[in-house]
Design a protein around this motif. Structure first.
Motif, PDB file in Angstrom:
ATOM      1  N   HIS A 158      15.228 -29.289 -51.391  1.00 30.96           N
ATOM      2  CA  HIS A 158      15.406 -28.202 -52.365  1.00 30.96           C
ATOM      3  C   HIS A 158      14.154 -28.037 -53.233  1.00 30.96           C
ATOM      4  O   HIS A 158      13.731 -26.911 -53.522  1.00 30.96           O
ATOM      5  N   ALA A 162      11.908 -24.737 -53.449  1.00 33.38           N
ATOM      6  CA  ALA A 162      11.686 -24.094 -54.747  1.00 33.38           C
ATOM      7  C   ALA A 162      10.201 -23.925 -55.033  1.00 33.38           C
ATOM      8  O   ALA A 162       9.774 -22.920 -55.618  1.00 33.38           O
ATOM      9  N   ALA A 166       8.259 -20.467 -55.720  1.00 34.17           N
ATOM     10  CA  ALA A 166       7.415 -20.240 -56.892  1.00 34.17           C
ATOM     11  C   ALA A 166       6.056 -19.671 -56.496  1.00 34.17           C
ATOM     12  O   ALA A 166       5.399 -18.979 -57.286  1.00 34.17           O
ATOM     13  N   THR A 170      10.078 -15.817 -50.273  1.00 32.63           N
ATOM     14  CA  THR A 170      11.516 -15.706 -50.473  1.00 32.63           C
ATOM     15  C   THR A 170      12.202 -16.762 -49.612  1.00 32.63           C
ATOM     16  O   THR A 170      11.884 -16.908 -48.430  1.00 32.63           O
ATOM     17  N   THR A 191      21.257 -25.212 -56.746  1.00 35.13           N
ATOM     18  CA  THR A 191      20.309 -24.801 -57.787  1.00 35.13           C
ATOM     19  C   THR A 191      19.173 -25.817 -57.896  1.00 35.13           C
ATOM     20  O   THR A 191      19.315 -26.979 -57.513  1.00 35.13           O
ATOM     21  N   ASP A 193      16.587 -26.893 -61.043  1.00 41.61           N
ATOM     22  CA  ASP A 193      16.303 -26.691 -62.475  1.00 41.61           C
ATOM     23  C   ASP A 193      17.183 -25.580 -63.059  1.00 41.61           C
ATOM     24  O   ASP A 193      16.726 -24.765 -63.874  1.00 41.61           O
ATOM     25  N   GLY A 194      18.420 -25.535 -62.592  1.00 37.87           N
ATOM     26  CA  GLY A 194      19.393 -24.594 -63.135  1.00 37.87           C
ATOM     27  C   GLY A 194      19.354 -23.203 -62.556  1.00 37.87           C
ATOM     28  O   GLY A 194      20.201 -22.369 -62.884  1.00 37.87           O
ATOM     29  N   ALA A 195      18.392 -22.930 -61.656  1.00 31.00           N
ATOM     30  CA  ALA A 195      18.271 -21.594 -61.069  1.00 31.00           C
ATOM     31  C   ALA A 195      18.722 -21.616 -59.615  1.00 31.00           C
ATOM     32  O   ALA A 195      18.434 -22.574 -58.889  1.00 31.00           O
ATOM     33  N   PRO A 196      19.416 -20.577 -59.146  1.00 29.83           N
ATOM     34  CA  PRO A 196      19.824 -20.520 -57.744  1.00 29.83           C
ATOM     35  C   PRO A 196      18.610 -20.601 -56.819  1.00 29.83           C
ATOM     36  O   PRO A 196      17.573 -20.004 -57.091  1.00 29.83           O
ATOM     37  N   LEU A 197      18.737 -21.369 -55.733  1.00 27.42           N
ATOM     38  CA  LEU A 197      17.609 -21.559 -54.822  1.00 27.42           C
ATOM     39  C   LEU A 197      17.460 -20.405 -53.835  1.00 27.42           C
ATOM     40  O   LEU A 197      16.349 -19.945 -53.580  1.00 27.42           O
ATOM     41  N   ARG A 199      17.798 -16.690 -51.992  1.00 29.19           N
ATOM     42  CA  ARG A 199      17.777 -15.269 -52.350  1.00 29.19           C
ATOM     43  C   ARG A 199      18.278 -14.372 -51.227  1.00 29.19           C
ATOM     44  O   ARG A 199      18.465 -13.167 -51.420  1.00 29.19           O
TER      45      ARG A 199
END
Length: 323
Positions: A158, A162, A166, A170, A191, A193-197, A199
């Motif tokens: 993950h 991520a 970054a 996508t 997730t 760091d709290g964000a959905p991985l 898209r």
């Protein structure tokens, strides 16, 4: 996101993509394939067929192209086509990692592909994909996630995905099997760091296999772009193989059974891109007619009634021979 390019497109076919699973390697499980490809399926012959399809698709408004590491030389064929046409900059390119092609350009291999969702496989295949598609790659998907896939729980993986996101790539996943809905919902919960991985999600959905529909609607509500694969059930909804009601509706519309099958998928409000797996330009042209098929309520009800139990559907798919 790269799919914003499709949102700005105005042609009816912009949301129909072309997948190269059927032409990137000599063997695949689509029905009727023995008649669709050249008698000699050399690398050069399938490269030429792929380029012919890509030219026809682009000319007719298709703007999403889908390949995978396990689709033989599909990435290579697409890369060759793109390199020869540097002015084409309005398309979205997606590939997948997680399966390794092992058939060595034969149709009778004991095993055609090997699945491995480890971080090590991601790193190896990401480098292989980058070596071919370079900066043209927009979307990288985990290939065929199931509820038990380690890709759903591997924190190291993950973190690497991520990091790629970054940097502008996508990140998505595809699903297969009778528990697609469970896999989709599990992936939506991943997730970093709290964000959905993730898209995007790419799943099988067609007249015969509709079980993933509610979960795909949830994915779309969560902001993911939904890509639909196998809209013709590996040929079971095309031509002479199609069930009676599909043929009858095709006759009513004056178009092919394949166009009716894909139109059924396109009418789903959550369907962002629906893939054609055409192996000939004639099939592609027929598939693209789906964009103008207007199914009425009675026709939709007849198609809805054809849905199979997902376990039955996937058991039958698993028995399809490699041609």
């Amino acid at each position: 996101m790269p799919f914003a390019r499709l949102s700005a497109a105005t042609t009816p076919t912009a949301h129909i993509g072309l997948g190269l699973a059927a032409v990137g390697r000599p063997g695949y499980i689509n029905l009727g394939r023995e008649d669709d490809l050249p008698a000699v399926r050399s690398v050069d012959a399938l490269r030429a067929r792929t380029h012919e399809l890509l030219d026809a698709a682009y000319a007719q408004g298709v703007r999403y192209f889908d390949v995978a590491r396990s689709y033989g030389r599909s990435e290579e064929f697409l890369a060759d086509w793109l390199n020869a046409r540097p002015g084409i900059d309005d398309i979205v390119v997606g590939s997948k990692w997680g399966y390794t092609y092992t058939a060595d350009w034969t149709t009778d291999a004991e095993q055609h592909e090997v699945k491995d969702h480890s971080a090590a496989t991601y790193e190896r295949q990401r480098a292989e994909t980058a070596g071919l598609l370079c900066e043209r790659l927009d979307l990288y998907q985990i290939h065929s996630v199931t509820p038990d896939s380690p890709a759903l729980t591997d924190k190291e993986l993950h973190a690497e995905l991520a990091e790629a996101a970054a940097e502008g790539l996508t990140v998505g996943f595809s699903t297969s099997g009778a528990a697609q809905a469970d896999a989709i919902r599990a992936a939506l919960a991943v997730t970093v760091d709290g964000a959905p991985l993730f898209r995007t999600v790419q799943s099988t959905y067609n007249v015969l296999e509709t079980s993933a529909g509610p979960a795909l609607a949830e994915a779309q509500d969560a902001g993911l772009t939904v890509i639909v694969k196998e809209g013709m059930a590996n040929g079971r909804l095309a031509g002479g193989h199609a069930p009676g009601p599909v043929k009858e509706i095709a006759e009513q519309t004056g178009l092919g059974a394949d166009a009716v099958a894909l139109a059924f998928v396109l009418r789903q409000p959550w369907a962002g891109v629906v893939l054609s797996g055409a192996a000939t330009t004639h099939q592609l042209a027929s598939n693209l007619h789906a964009a103008v098929v207007d199914l009425d309520d009675e026709q939709v009800a007849r198609l809805d009634a054809l849905a199979e139990d997902p376990r039955t559907y996937w058991e039958r798919r698993g028995q399809l021979p490699w041609h």
